[in-house]
Enzyme design. Structure first.
Site, short mmCIF file in Angstrom:
data_model
loop_
_atom_site.label_atom_id
_atom_site.label_comp_id
_atom_site.label_asym_id
_atom_site.label_seq_id
_atom_site.Cartn_x
_atom_site.Cartn_y
_atom_site.Cartn_z
N ASP A 1 -70.59 24.49 40.04
CA ASP A 1 -70.98 23.15 39.40
C ASP A 1 -72.04 22.75 40.43
OD1 ASP A 1 -70.61 20.30 38.37
OD2 ASP A 1 -69.83 19.73 40.28
N LEU A 2 -73.15 21.59 40.04
CA LEU A 2 -74.20 20.96 40.94
C LEU A 2 -73.78 19.79 41.54
CD1 LEU A 2 -77.16 21.47 38.59
CD2 LEU A 2 -76.33 23.02 40.35
N ASP A 3 -73.60 18.68 41.02
CA ASP A 3 -73.00 17.49 41.84
C ASP A 3 -71.79 17.49 42.54
OD1 ASP A 3 -75.32 16.36 40.51
OD2 ASP A 3 -74.19 15.26 38.86
N ARG B 1 -71.89 18.95 34.08
CA ARG B 1 -71.95 18.17 32.97
C ARG B 1 -72.83 16.79 33.15
NH1 ARG B 1 -66.80 17.49 30.78
NH2 ARG B 1 -66.92 15.37 31.62
#
Length: 176
Positions: A10-12, A77
């Site tokens: 995931d990034l954030d 997302r």
């Protein structure tokens, strides 16, 4: 030790902070984060940078030959996929490779993480059981675990202890 064929991040709040929705948007420019590492600066001067041990872990994935057969994916997302893509292109490892170019797969758009993984699986044929995933949201971990993905909760971002835990759990599941 068994190594995953694919590692997804995931990034954030897993690889970087602040999250995309917290930014004021483009134009973006290269800069430095408060901790001195390269970052990306938004139009208001907010710096996006890698958190925890993300920098060293991504560097290892890029430079250590033991990871040569492992594909990297970003699964996010975010409602701001274009911003995320710009940040990935501007953030570079010490070798000069961008985070964008480091990854083989970019599933960055609103929707279910299950959809992200299904698309990766359909494109690559990699079984879910041969994937390792890190995310700061527990419900994403539960959701993707249901597919068979070895999913690891990273509540404070990707840190060395969480990384080791994920690798150990993956190896355990594969008889090592």
């Amino acid at each position: 030790m068994a190594l995953p064929r694919l590692i997804a991040f995931d990034l954030d709040a897993t690889l970087w902070y602040p999250e995309m929705y917290m930014l004021d948007g483009p134009p973006f420019k290269p800069g430095r984060c408060p901790h001195g590492r390269p970052g990306v600066i938004d139009r208001s001067g907010n710096a996006v940078g890698l958190i925890g041990d993300s920098w060293s872990i991504l560097h290892e994935l890029h430079s250590d030959k033991k990871w040569a057969d492992t594909e990297i994916a970003y699964v996010s997302r975010t409602d701001m996929p274009k911003w995320a893509a710009q940040c990935l292109s501007m953030l570079k490892l010490d070798s000069g490779v961008s985070l964008h170019d480091l990854a083989h797969h970019h599933e960055i758009y609103p929707g279910s993480k299950r959809t992200h993984f299904r698309r990766i699986h359909e494109r690559t044929g990699i079984p879910y059981e041969e994937m390792l995933f890190f995310d700061d949201m527990h419900w994403n971990i539960e959701d993707c675990s249901g597919l068979g993905v070895c999913s690891v909760y990273a509540p404070r971002g990707l840190r060395a202890d969480v990384w080791r835990k994920g690798l150990a759990e993956y190896a355990r599941r594969h008889g090592n």
